[in-house]
Structure formats: structure tokens, C-alpha cells
Design an enzyme around this catalytic site. Structure first.
Site, PDB file in Angstrom:
ATOM      1  N   CYS A  71      40.961 -11.945 -18.107  1.00 35.94           N
ATOM      2  CA  CYS A  71      41.768 -12.794 -17.216  1.00 35.94           C
ATOM      3  C   CYS A  71      42.109 -11.951 -16.000  1.00 35.94           C
ATOM      4  O   CYS A  71      43.248 -11.536 -15.801  1.00 35.94           O
ATOM      5  CB  CYS A  71      43.028 -13.282 -17.923  1.00 35.94           C
ATOM      6  SG  CYS A  71      42.718 -14.284 -19.392  1.00 35.94           S
TER       7      CYS A  71
ATOM      8  N   GLY B 216      42.093 -12.170 -12.544  1.00 32.33           N
ATOM      9  CA  GLY B 216      42.741 -12.463 -11.279  1.00 32.33           C
ATOM     10  C   GLY B 216      44.214 -12.083 -11.275  1.00 32.33           C
ATOM     11  O   GLY B 216      44.874 -12.166 -12.315  1.00 32.33           O
ATOM     12  N   PRO B 217      44.736 -11.647 -10.127  1.00 34.97           N
ATOM     13  CA  PRO B 217      44.076 -11.506  -8.820  1.00 34.97           C
ATOM     14  C   PRO B 217      43.304 -10.200  -8.625  1.00 34.97           C
ATOM     15  O   PRO B 217      42.753  -9.978  -7.553  1.00 34.97           O
ATOM     16  CB  PRO B 217      45.246 -11.582  -7.836  1.00 34.97           C
ATOM     17  CG  PRO B 217      46.388 -11.003  -8.590  1.00 34.97           C
ATOM     18  CD  PRO B 217      46.192 -11.417 -10.022  1.00 34.97           C
TER      19      PRO B 217
ATOM     20  N   GLY C 154      44.247  -6.630  -9.740  1.00 34.63           N
ATOM     21  CA  GLY C 154      44.831  -5.292  -9.714  1.00 34.63           C
ATOM     22  C   GLY C 154      44.260  -4.368 -10.779  1.00 34.63           C
ATOM     23  O   GLY C 154      43.744  -3.289 -10.467  1.00 34.63           O
ATOM     24  N   LYS C 155      44.327  -4.788 -12.021  1.00 36.56           N
ATOM     25  CA  LYS C 155      43.806  -3.958 -13.108  1.00 36.56           C
ATOM     26  C   LYS C 155      42.287  -3.865 -13.033  1.00 36.56           C
ATOM     27  O   LYS C 155      41.701  -2.812 -13.330  1.00 36.56           O
ATOM     28  CB  LYS C 155      44.259  -4.516 -14.450  1.00 36.56           C
ATOM     29  CG  LYS C 155      45.772  -4.464 -14.655  1.00 36.56           C
ATOM     30  CD  LYS C 155      46.169  -5.094 -15.979  1.00 36.56           C
ATOM     31  CE  LYS C 155      47.684  -5.127 -16.107  1.00 36.56           C
ATOM     32  NZ  LYS C 155      48.329  -6.010 -15.101  1.00 36.56           N
TER      33      LYS C 155
ATOM     34  N   GLU D 202      38.172  21.143  -8.827  1.00 36.22           N
ATOM     35  CA  GLU D 202      37.070  21.092  -7.867  1.00 36.22           C
ATOM     36  C   GLU D 202      36.052  22.195  -8.134  1.00 36.22           C
ATOM     37  O   GLU D 202      34.855  22.020  -7.936  1.00 36.22           O
ATOM     38  CB  GLU D 202      37.621  21.229  -6.444  1.00 36.22           C
ATOM     39  CG  GLU D 202      38.432  20.021  -5.993  1.00 36.22           C
ATOM     40  CD  GLU D 202      38.879  20.165  -4.555  1.00 36.22           C
ATOM     41  OE1 GLU D 202      38.496  21.174  -3.928  1.00 36.22           O
ATOM     42  OE2 GLU D 202      39.586  19.284  -4.051  1.00 36.22           O
TER      43      GLU D 202
ATOM     44  N   ASP E 120      36.008 -19.265 -18.398  1.00 37.67           N
ATOM     45  CA  ASP E 120      37.168 -19.519 -19.243  1.00 37.67           C
ATOM     46  C   ASP E 120      37.102 -18.617 -20.469  1.00 37.67           C
ATOM     47  O   ASP E 120      36.137 -18.670 -21.232  1.00 37.67           O
ATOM     48  CB  ASP E 120      37.181 -20.990 -19.666  1.00 37.67           C
ATOM     49  CG  ASP E 120      38.458 -21.384 -20.394  1.00 37.67           C
ATOM     50  OD1 ASP E 120      39.226 -20.486 -20.787  1.00 37.67           O
ATOM     51  OD2 ASP E 120      38.683 -22.589 -20.569  1.00 37.67           O
TER      52      ASP E 120
ATOM     53  N   ASP F  52      44.856  -9.244 -19.907  1.00 38.40           N
ATOM     54  CA  ASP F  52      46.142  -9.366 -19.222  1.00 38.40           C
ATOM     55  C   ASP F  52      46.498 -10.846 -19.292  1.00 38.40           C
ATOM     56  O   ASP F  52      46.146 -11.623 -18.412  1.00 38.40           O
ATOM     57  CB  ASP F  52      46.015  -8.877 -17.782  1.00 38.40           C
ATOM     58  CG  ASP F  52      47.346  -8.839 -17.045  1.00 38.40           C
ATOM     59  OD1 ASP F  52      48.382  -9.112 -17.682  1.00 38.40           O
ATOM     60  OD2 ASP F  52      47.339  -8.552 -15.841  1.00 38.40           O
TER      61      ASP F  52
ATOM     62  N   CYS G 123      53.026  -9.115 -18.560  1.00 41.54           N
ATOM     63  CA  CYS G 123      54.100  -8.684 -17.663  1.00 41.54           C
ATOM     64  C   CYS G 123      55.360  -9.439 -18.059  1.00 41.54           C
ATOM     65  O   CYS G 123      55.968 -10.143 -17.261  1.00 41.54           O
ATOM     66  CB  CYS G 123      53.743  -8.926 -16.210  1.00 41.54           C
ATOM     67  SG  CYS G 123      54.901  -8.120 -15.077  1.00 41.54           S
TER      68      CYS G 123
END
Length: 488
Positions: A283, A285-286, A288-289, A307, A353, A370, A423
Site C-alpha cells: 500500500c 502511496g503516497p 515515503g516508505k 569510505e 489492489d 503500511d 500510523c
């Protein structure tokens, strides 16, 4: 959106003579327009305010003032309405009530001098509504300003000994049912004032430097500060994040620190069996994860790399993922899937879906779910959401969450791992959902999520991990990690 009576009936008045036209206060006018749009048209403040500031050329201190006025007023509606009701002999018209709310926020929770809070609000009302309304607002605000918030609370709120939940709801501007849900999730009342107070504070803008594409050092160079927990996070003290080059180019983004960490935790769990090549954000959208997972899948977890040696520096905690995987990101809504496509680089993005998978079962090594939720963990960032949500839809939402978690577990291969994230700290969306699904399946074991988040403590008793605004300065993000076991 209404927190008390909707009826009109006063405070509007009529203009008998034209007073001197006040100087236009751009910050307060913008805040008033946002509060009116939220109240009248159910607009979203976090979408509307940035556009208004940009279109009207409001920057710097004025932009910060407009943001605090709009967001702070919307967070505290329940408290301010109770005070306004106590100080008014009539029910104000909606536009007058919104102006009173703005004035009450300045008087009770900001460092604006009382004469300035009253005077600027009265000027705003005279300009935008009328002279009669301005006189009414002046009288009410003077009554409100006669006491501090601490002095008002015993007058407007129930006695905490008789009704502790009701007292907290009025004192800290949260609906009663949300206070109850937070108390249940915390396991008691001791931390509730700290949590609700943190929920009313303006959050920092947190950026993520996507590994292999940007770095915290690049963000520091434009004024950001290294973050407390995530190795890829930085705090932006001021300014528009969209003006940062790395953000504009999607090499970095705005993303809450807890949101970053739950994605990192999924990548840190050792898998059983061969292969770690195909990941799924179910799932997405939008995005971020998905943006962070996409970068790690491609480039690896670069935090702590030397480095000189090109190897991870010795440190406690999980081993970094070395890179070389491919992310599939899906969302059921086409416009959200498009946002995912815009923010990722190497992911395969689908409009699909999760309840009717477009993929074969058992093909993914890692799955991020999410899940759709009430969003109660992000009330700091969506100030009006607390007044729009209600508890009646949680049962149906829980059914959806259970079904999605079931299909996520079907999608992962034996030995692979699923991250279930919300969330929201609400028990009916978190522990209860996970417990019900695990109890019905013999092929799933729950891992201790805290073991894969060595950066943070105070995540709860386990095996899940729960972030909190008052403990971590993040959204109240929940994480459960589930491993798919081979069937006997």
C-alpha cells in the site's frame, strides 16, 4: 467541521459607519482563510496553507506566524470553543467563531502580547466581517484574556478526580475517544499529559536523504541538522523543503523519522533460505516508505560505511543490507500510485489492489504493509484530523487491515519477512490486528521488532515497537515484524 453547536445567531452585526480601513495583516488573513476553509468546506490545512503562502508571497516570519496560527488554532478547537462559550452570551456566527478561535489561540498558547492578540484580531474582523462583529469579538477576547489557560482549565473542564478522561480532553484539545484510545495504548494515565502536550506541538520538518542518491551532509550544507535516530534523517529548521535541490530532484524527501526507521527495520531482518532480491510495498502511496526502500534495495544501507574500506563500520545492531534487490510498489488508487512513481527511481510501480493481488503468492522476500488506518499517530501534522475522525469506522477498518495482512503474508516466501505498520497507536489497529492474524495461522512467527531498531529505546514491552511523539519526537508509528515459516 464543528466541535460545538452549528447554529448561527449573533456576533455578525451590521456596519453603521465605515471605520478607518486597517492595515492588511497577511499572516493572520492567511490563517483565517485556512481555518474558514477547514471549518466550512472540510479542506485539509496541510494542503491548503502551503499553497496560500506560495500564491500570496508570504515568507519568513510571516509564513511561520501564519502556520502557527492556523495549525495551533485547529489543534486546540475543543479547548478554545469551551472558553468562547463561557465568555459569550450568544452563539457566534461561524466566521466570527473562527476569528475568536484565532484570537483565543494567540491569547492562551502563544507569546503574543494580549493587547496585540486582541487588536490584530479585531482589525481582521473589522476588515473581513464588519464593524458590529468587531465590537463583539473585542468584548469576548478581553474576557478570554482575563485568565491564562491554566486558570481557564478548572473552569471549563470536568474535575480530574471525577472524570480524568474528560478533563484531559478539554485541557489538551483532543476528542474524548482519542484520549481513551491513547491511554489504553500507553497502558495507563501517567504519560498522558506529556503525550497530549506533544501532540499539540508544532513538529519539526524532517527530511530523509535517500542512500546512494543524497546524504545527510548534503542536507546539512543547506542548513539542516542531523537527526536523533535515523542515519538518513535531518531536521529542517526553517524554509520551504521544496526549494532544496535534493528534494526537488527526489533524491531526498520530507519523511517522519519513525517512518524511516520502520522501513529500515524491515531491511535489517535476516532472512531464512536463499535469495533477497524482490521486495513489495503493498500500500505504497503516497510513496515515503517506498522511496527509502527503493533506494536501499538498489544501493544498500549505506549508513556507517567507511569510505576507505567500503565496509560497514563496527557498530552494535543489525547488519546493513548490501543492495541488489528490486522493489515492487503498488497502490489501489491510481493517483497515489502516480505519486509513488514520481518519487521512486528503480521500483516497478503498479496500480493494484492488495486484496486481489496482481502477483503470485510466495514470490517476495520482504513485504511492507503500511496499512490504511485512522492516522491518529500523525495528529501533529494534520491538525484538523482529530475533529474529523470518529470511532465508529474502526471495526470496519480493522477488517480491512486483517485481510491486507493476510494477503501480505501470502505474498512473502517461506523464510521471508512482513512489516505491518500503522500510523496509529490504537490497539484495535495494531496489537489486536496482529494478534488475531497470527493466532489463525500456523506458518507465522512474530519477531521482536525492537531488536531491529537499536537507535531508539522506549518502544514498549515488545514484541512490537511503538513510537510516541512525547518519547521520540516522531509520529506515533507502530511496527510488527512477522516471519513466514515453512509449513511442516
Amino acid at each position: 467541521m464543528r466541535t460545538r453547536g452549528d447554529q448561527g445567531g449573533g456576533g455578525g452585526g451590521s456596519r453603521t459607519r465605515r471605520p478607518p480601513r486597517p492595515t492588511r495583516d497577511h499572516a493572520r488573513n492567511a490563517a483565517f482563510d485556512v481555518v474558514r476553509a477547514v471549518d466550512e468546506r472540510d479542506a485539509y490545512a496541510n494542503l491548503l496553507l502551503p499553497r496560500l503562502l506560495r500564491d500570496r508571497g508570504i515568507k519568513g516570519r510571516d509564513a511561520a506566524l501564519a502556520t502557527e496560527l492556523a495549525y495551533g488554532t485547529l489543534r486546540g478547537l475543543g479547548t478554545y470553543d469551551a472558553v468562547i462559550e463561557m465568555c459569550s452570551d450568544r452563539v457566534p456566527d461561524p466566521d466570527v467563531r473562527d476569528a475568536l478561535r484565532l484570537g483565543a489561540h494567540q491569547l492562551l498558547r502563544m507569546r503574543v502580547p494580549p493587547h496585540a492578540a486582541v487588536g490584530t484580531t479585531v482589525d481582521l474582523v473589522r476588515l473581513r466581517i464588519g464593524a458590529g462583529a468587531a465590537k463583539f469579538v473585542n468584548a469576548v477576547l478581553r474576557k478570554i484574556g482575563s485568565r491564562t489557560l491554566e486558570e481557564w482549565v478548572p473552569i471549563i473542564a470536568p474535575d480530574p478526580a471525577d472524570d480524568p478522561v474528560g478533563h484531559l480532553a478539554i485541557a489538551y484539545g483532543h476528542p474524548r475517544w482519542i484520549v481513551s484510545a491513547f491511554r489504553d495504548a500507553l497502558g495507563g494515565p501517567d504519560e498522558m499529559p506529556d503525550l497530549l502536550d506533544a501532540d499539540n506541538a508544532r513538529p519539526l520538518v524532517t527530511l530523509v536523504a535517500r542512500p546512494g542518491r543524497s546524504s545527510v551532509e548534503e542536507l546539512e550544507a543547506v542548513g539542516a541538522l542531523p537527526a536523533r535516530y535515523s542515519p538518513y534523517a535531518a531536521y529542517l529548521r526553517e524554509g520551504d523543503p521544496g526549494q532544496i535541490e535534493a528534494v526537488a530532484e527526489t533524491r531526498a524527501a520530507v519523511q517522519d523519522e519513525a517512518s524511516q526507521l520502520v522501513a529500515l527495520a524491515l531491511t535489517r531482518v535476516p532472512l531464512e533460505g536463499d535469495g533477497d532480491e524482490l521486495w513489495l510495498d503493498m500500500c505504497a502511496g503516497p510513496g515515503g516508505k517506498a522511496g527509502l526502500l527503493d533506494a536501499i534495495a538498489t544501493h544498500g544501507d549505506l549508513a556507517g560505511l567507511s569510505e576507505e574500506a567500503g565496509e560497514r563500520a563496527p557498530a552494535p545492531g543489525p547488519v546493513a543490507f548490501p543492495g541488489g534487490a528490486r522493489l515492487v510498489a503498488a497502490d489501489v488508487q491510481q493517483h497515489r500510485a502516480r505519486l509513488v512513481w514520481q518519487t521512486t527511481r528503480d521500483a516497478a510501480v503498479l496500480t493494484a489492489d492488495g486484496l486481489e493481488p496482481a502477483w503470485r503468492p510466495g514470490v517476495f522476500d520482504r513485504v511492507m504493509l503500511d496499512a490504511p488506518c485512522t492516522g491518529l499517530g500523525a495528529l501533529r501534522r494534520r491538525p484538523e484530523a482529530r475533529w474529523r475522525r470518529d470511532p465508529h469506522g474502526i471495526a470496519e477498518l480493522g477488517k480491512l487491515q486483517r485481510r491486507l495482512l493476510g494477503t501480505a503474508l501470502d505474498a512473502v516466501r517461506p523464510g521471508g519477512v512482513v512489516a505491518y505498520v500503522t500510523c496509529s497507536p490504537h490497539l484495535a489497529e495494531t496489537r489486536v490486528v496482529v494478534g488475531d492474524v497470527v493466532a489463525r495461522r500456523s506458518d507465522v512467527e512474530q519477531l521482536d521488532a525492537r531488536a531491529y531498531l537499536p537507535e531508539a529505546d522506549g518502544l514498549g514491552d515488545g514484541p512490537h515497537a511503538q513510537f510516541w511523539p512525547h518519547r521520540h519526537g516522531t509520529d506515533a508509528m507502530f511496527l510488527a515484524l512477522l516471519r513466514k515459516r515453512p509449513q511442516a
